[in-house]
Design a protein around this motif. Sequence first.
Motif, PDB file in Angstrom:
ATOM      1  N   LYS A 154       0.913  -0.707   0.063  1.00  0.00           N
ATOM      2  CA  LYS A 154       0.193   0.140  -0.061  1.00  0.00           C
ATOM      3  C   LYS A 154       1.135   1.020  -0.331  1.00  0.00           C
ATOM      4  O   LYS A 154       0.544   2.255  -0.571  1.00  0.00           O
ATOM      5  CB  LYS A 154      -0.818   0.134   1.590  1.00  0.00           C
ATOM      6  CG  LYS A 154      -2.100  -0.905   1.394  1.00  0.00           C
ATOM      7  CD  LYS A 154      -2.990  -1.008  -0.320  1.00  0.00           C
ATOM      8  CE  LYS A 154      -3.655  -2.252   0.189  1.00  0.00           C
ATOM      9  NZ  LYS A 154      -4.719  -1.443  -1.611  1.00  0.00           N
ATOM     10  N   GLY A 155       2.291   0.990   0.380  1.00  0.00           N
ATOM     11  CA  GLY A 155       3.042   2.271   0.527  1.00  0.00           C
ATOM     12  C   GLY A 155       3.976   1.911   1.480  1.00  0.00           C
ATOM     13  O   GLY A 155       4.822   0.913   1.712  1.00  0.00           O
ATOM     14  N   VAL A 156       5.230   2.978   1.145  1.00  0.00           N
ATOM     15  CA  VAL A 156       5.899   2.738   1.590  1.00  0.00           C
ATOM     16  C   VAL A 156       6.511   4.262   2.740  1.00  0.00           C
ATOM     17  O   VAL A 156       6.363   5.201   1.690  1.00  0.00           O
ATOM     18  CB  VAL A 156       7.920   2.599   0.576  1.00  0.00           C
ATOM     19  CG1 VAL A 156       8.659   2.691   1.584  1.00  0.00           C
ATOM     20  CG2 VAL A 156       7.733   1.341  -0.024  1.00  0.00           C
ATOM     21  N   VAL A 157       6.784   4.467   3.657  1.00  0.00           N
ATOM     22  CA  VAL A 157       7.494   5.738   3.964  1.00  0.00           C
ATOM     23  C   VAL A 157       9.073   5.634   4.698  1.00  0.00           C
ATOM     24  O   VAL A 157       9.262   4.842   5.633  1.00  0.00           O
ATOM     25  CB  VAL A 157       6.571   5.701   5.019  1.00  0.00           C
ATOM     26  CG1 VAL A 157       6.635   7.424   6.036  1.00  0.00           C
ATOM     27  CG2 VAL A 157       5.197   5.646   4.955  1.00  0.00           C
ATOM     28  N   ALA A 158       9.825   6.529   3.976  1.00  0.00           N
ATOM     29  CA  ALA A 158      10.839   6.789   4.473  1.00  0.00           C
ATOM     30  C   ALA A 158      11.062   7.648   5.555  1.00  0.00           C
ATOM     31  O   ALA A 158      10.130   8.418   6.113  1.00  0.00           O
ATOM     32  CB  ALA A 158      11.998   7.283   3.121  1.00  0.00           C
ATOM     33  N   GLY A 159      12.330   7.436   6.077  1.00  0.00           N
ATOM     34  CA  GLY A 159      12.676   7.800   7.558  1.00  0.00           C
ATOM     35  C   GLY A 159      13.159   6.507   8.853  1.00  0.00           C
ATOM     36  O   GLY A 159      11.650   7.032   9.727  1.00  0.00           O
ATOM     37  N   ALA A 160      14.129   7.587   9.400  1.00  0.00           N
ATOM     38  CA  ALA A 160      14.218   6.416  10.889  1.00  0.00           C
ATOM     39  C   ALA A 160      13.581   7.419  11.847  1.00  0.00           C
ATOM     40  O   ALA A 160      12.532   6.765  12.475  1.00  0.00           O
ATOM     41  CB  ALA A 160      15.582   6.735  10.655  1.00  0.00           C
ATOM     42  N   GLU A 161      13.752   8.632  12.138  1.00  0.00           N
ATOM     43  CA  GLU A 161      12.260   9.617  12.887  1.00  0.00           C
ATOM     44  C   GLU A 161      11.011   9.245  12.503  1.00  0.00           C
ATOM     45  O   GLU A 161      10.227   8.693  13.362  1.00  0.00           O
ATOM     46  CB  GLU A 161      12.430  11.155  12.626  1.00  0.00           C
ATOM     47  CG  GLU A 161      12.069  11.876  13.427  1.00  0.00           C
ATOM     48  CD  GLU A 161      12.624  13.567  13.758  1.00  0.00           C
ATOM     49  OE1 GLU A 161      12.226  13.871  15.185  1.00  0.00           O
ATOM     50  OE2 GLU A 161      13.172  14.210  12.400  1.00  0.00           O
TER      51      GLU A 161
END
Length: 191
Positions: A154-161
């Motif tokens: 359904k999607g990808v959200v980048a970022g360690a924070e």
Amino acid sequence: MWKPLILAAFAFVLASSGAISGHAHAANFPPQINAGEHRLVLNGEGARTKAFIELYEAALYLTQPSNNATEIIKGNQAMAIRIKITSGFVSQKSLVDSLEEGFKSASGGDASKIRKQIQDFRKCFREDIAKGDIFDLVYLPTHGVIVNKNGKLKGVVAGAEFKQALFSIWLSDKPADATLRRALLTTSKLR
């Protein structure tokens, strides 16, 4: 760039597919799953309840068992949370509102630093939600949080924070459900 990401998500889905039903206990969540090239082990599992109604079951998967919430939240290694909706009371709107509340709480009331990522994450939950739906929230350091619903990307959200805020919803000192937090952190190796 998308090809390795889709392959990693597909590998996770293949490795972790299987029926999950009934109340949360060891038989309902596989003891290990693969996320890309990472082998993740079941760390803990439990149910999210509100007003005595079970809303969903959740399981935490890590590369190595741990009961240290801070290390898990801040860790930059592969991990996953699997959620199975167990109540017809959970709708698309109620889940999105609950996640929004969780991000606000996890960020001490100021989620402005990850507002863009939260908006991207919300887009992964545009479809109706029904009892029995399964969501896999898989963090791979090289990609970010991969969101699968019933085995479909359904999607990808980048970022360690963003990942830290997401996992804080369930694991922080002020979690969405303290009983579920304890269950997710009760590793089978420590039982």
